[in-house]
Design a protein around this motif. Sequence first.
Motif, short mmCIF file in Angstrom:
data_model
loop_
_atom_site.label_atom_id
_atom_site.label_comp_id
_atom_site.label_asym_id
_atom_site.label_seq_id
_atom_site.Cartn_x
_atom_site.Cartn_y
_atom_site.Cartn_z
N ALA A 1 -10.69 -0.76 -4.16
CA ALA A 1 -9.42 -1.08 -4.81
C ALA A 1 -9.64 -1.88 -6.09
O ALA A 1 -9.00 -1.63 -7.11
CB ALA A 1 -8.52 -1.86 -3.84
N ALA A 2 -10.59 -2.82 -6.04
CA ALA A 2 -10.90 -3.61 -7.24
C ALA A 2 -11.49 -2.73 -8.34
O ALA A 2 -11.19 -2.90 -9.53
CB ALA A 2 -11.87 -4.74 -6.89
N TRP A 3 -12.32 -1.77 -7.96
CA TRP A 3 -12.93 -0.87 -8.93
C TRP A 3 -11.88 0.01 -9.60
O TRP A 3 -11.88 0.18 -10.82
CB TRP A 3 -13.99 -0.02 -8.25
CG TRP A 3 -14.76 0.85 -9.19
CD1 TRP A 3 -15.73 0.46 -10.08
CD2 TRP A 3 -14.63 2.27 -9.35
NE1 TRP A 3 -16.22 1.55 -10.78
CE2 TRP A 3 -15.56 2.66 -10.35
CE3 TRP A 3 -13.84 3.23 -8.75
CZ2 TRP A 3 -15.69 4.00 -10.75
CZ3 TRP A 3 -13.98 4.56 -9.13
CH2 TRP A 3 -14.90 4.93 -10.13
N PHE A 4 -10.96 0.57 -8.81
CA PHE A 4 -9.90 1.40 -9.38
C PHE A 4 -8.99 0.56 -10.28
O PHE A 4 -8.54 1.04 -11.33
CB PHE A 4 -9.08 2.05 -8.26
CG PHE A 4 -9.74 3.24 -7.63
CD1 PHE A 4 -10.09 4.34 -8.39
CD2 PHE A 4 -10.00 3.26 -6.27
CE1 PHE A 4 -10.69 5.45 -7.80
CE2 PHE A 4 -10.61 4.37 -5.68
CZ PHE A 4 -10.95 5.46 -6.44
N ALA A 5 -8.70 -0.67 -9.86
CA ALA A 5 -7.87 -1.54 -10.69
C ALA A 5 -8.54 -1.85 -12.02
O ALA A 5 -7.90 -1.87 -13.07
CB ALA A 5 -7.56 -2.83 -9.94
N GLN A 6 -9.86 -2.07 -11.99
CA GLN A 6 -10.59 -2.33 -13.23
C GLN A 6 -10.58 -1.11 -14.13
O GLN A 6 -10.44 -1.23 -15.36
CB GLN A 6 -12.02 -2.75 -12.90
CG GLN A 6 -12.90 -3.01 -14.11
CD GLN A 6 -12.38 -4.13 -14.98
OE1 GLN A 6 -11.66 -5.02 -14.51
NE2 GLN A 6 -12.74 -4.13 -16.26
N GLN A 7 -10.73 0.06 -13.55
CA GLN A 7 -10.64 1.30 -14.34
C GLN A 7 -9.28 1.41 -15.02
O GLN A 7 -9.21 1.79 -16.21
CB GLN A 7 -10.87 2.51 -13.44
CG GLN A 7 -12.31 2.90 -13.23
CD GLN A 7 -12.42 4.27 -12.60
OE1 GLN A 7 -11.61 4.67 -11.76
NE2 GLN A 7 -13.42 5.02 -13.01
N ALA B 1 3.53 9.95 -11.22
CA ALA B 1 2.84 8.67 -11.42
C ALA B 1 2.76 7.92 -10.09
O ALA B 1 1.71 7.34 -9.75
CB ALA B 1 3.56 7.83 -12.47
N TRP B 2 3.83 7.92 -9.33
CA TRP B 2 3.82 7.28 -8.02
C TRP B 2 2.89 8.02 -7.07
O TRP B 2 2.16 7.40 -6.29
CB TRP B 2 5.23 7.25 -7.44
CG TRP B 2 6.12 6.23 -8.06
CD1 TRP B 2 7.01 6.42 -9.08
CD2 TRP B 2 6.20 4.85 -7.73
NE1 TRP B 2 7.65 5.25 -9.39
CE2 TRP B 2 7.17 4.27 -8.58
CE3 TRP B 2 5.56 4.05 -6.79
CZ2 TRP B 2 7.50 2.92 -8.51
CZ3 TRP B 2 5.89 2.70 -6.72
CH2 TRP B 2 6.85 2.15 -7.57
N VAL B 3 2.93 9.34 -7.12
CA VAL B 3 2.06 10.14 -6.25
C VAL B 3 0.59 9.85 -6.53
O VAL B 3 -0.22 9.67 -5.60
CB VAL B 3 2.36 11.64 -6.44
CG1 VAL B 3 1.36 12.50 -5.68
CG2 VAL B 3 3.78 11.97 -5.98
N ASN B 4 0.24 9.77 -7.81
CA ASN B 4 -1.16 9.51 -8.16
C ASN B 4 -1.58 8.11 -7.73
O ASN B 4 -2.74 7.90 -7.33
CB ASN B 4 -1.36 9.70 -9.66
CG ASN B 4 -1.19 11.15 -10.08
OD1 ASN B 4 -1.36 12.06 -9.28
ND2 ASN B 4 -0.86 11.37 -11.33
N ALA B 5 -0.68 7.15 -7.81
CA ALA B 5 -0.99 5.81 -7.33
C ALA B 5 -1.23 5.82 -5.82
O ALA B 5 -2.12 5.13 -5.31
CB ALA B 5 0.13 4.84 -7.68
N PHE B 6 -0.44 6.62 -5.11
CA PHE B 6 -0.64 6.76 -3.66
C PHE B 6 -1.99 7.38 -3.34
O PHE B 6 -2.67 6.96 -2.39
CB PHE B 6 0.50 7.59 -3.07
CG PHE B 6 0.38 7.85 -1.60
CD1 PHE B 6 0.58 6.82 -0.70
CD2 PHE B 6 0.06 9.11 -1.12
CE1 PHE B 6 0.48 7.04 0.67
CE2 PHE B 6 -0.05 9.33 0.24
CZ PHE B 6 0.16 8.30 1.15
N VAL B 7 -2.39 8.37 -4.13
CA VAL B 7 -3.70 8.99 -3.93
C VAL B 7 -4.82 7.98 -4.15
O VAL B 7 -5.81 7.94 -3.40
CB VAL B 7 -3.87 10.20 -4.87
CG1 VAL B 7 -5.30 10.74 -4.84
CG2 VAL B 7 -2.89 11.31 -4.48
N VAL B 8 -4.68 7.14 -5.17
CA VAL B 8 -5.68 6.09 -5.41
C VAL B 8 -5.75 5.14 -4.22
O VAL B 8 -6.85 4.72 -3.81
CB VAL B 8 -5.36 5.33 -6.71
CG1 VAL B 8 -6.23 4.09 -6.84
CG2 VAL B 8 -5.57 6.24 -7.91
#
Length: 241
Positions: free
Chosen positions: A104-110, A180-187
């Motif tokens: 989660a931290a890595w995706f947030a940094q990206q 955008a919400w769907v992609n956040a859910f996938v992440v």
Amino acid sequence: MNLDAFDTLVRVTLAGSAAILAVLLARRALRRRFGALVAYVAWTLVPAAVAAMLLPAPTHPVVALAGIVRVAPLQAASAAVVADALDPRIALFALWLAGALLAAAWFAQQQRRYLRSLGRLHAREGARIVQSDSEFAGPALVGAWRPRIVLPSDFDRRYDARERELILAHERVHFVRGDAWVNAFVVALRSLNWFNPLLHYAAAKFRIDQELACDAAVVARFPEARRQYADAMLKVQLAGQ
């Protein structure tokens, strides 16, 4: 430690992986037979399978049995403590939790790095469409909490009027469908399932089906501009590279 969480994680992973395999095997046939939108919607089978595994199991009445051999309370409690301490599921659950937090931290940094690359954003057409100072920003729908269509600084020079109309129509389809919400859910799913390579592979295929479904919606709206739309999307891809 209550190990029910670990057992639930195993069941959810198995159910989700089975659903992913089913969609991966069926997506091309669904797209050929029923269209890109149906192939995209088929991915809802994955969260549905996960949700089904999270539902409470049916309970059955417990019948008291006579003649049960009695065990000393202290001995039973001690045995339970030792069994829990030696259970490898405790270490595996801790490893999963640490990996999920790191992912989660890595995706947030990206995401933060990508947002910084957009530079300053200027309102263009209301609050939903903004223009960046960078030539390499978008066109793209950005943000899950407040989705906005971000356009590059040379948007008006790079594309003619018809191409601009088609590109904006493409991004508006993403916006209306809540992609955008769907992609956040996938992440979020990828973070929780960081150990599952099948899910990361499926996420890439999911994005392809998402874009194809969006393309199909735009072409259905502008059937006379099929060639112009293809040219505009090619220019967007080349600019992104």
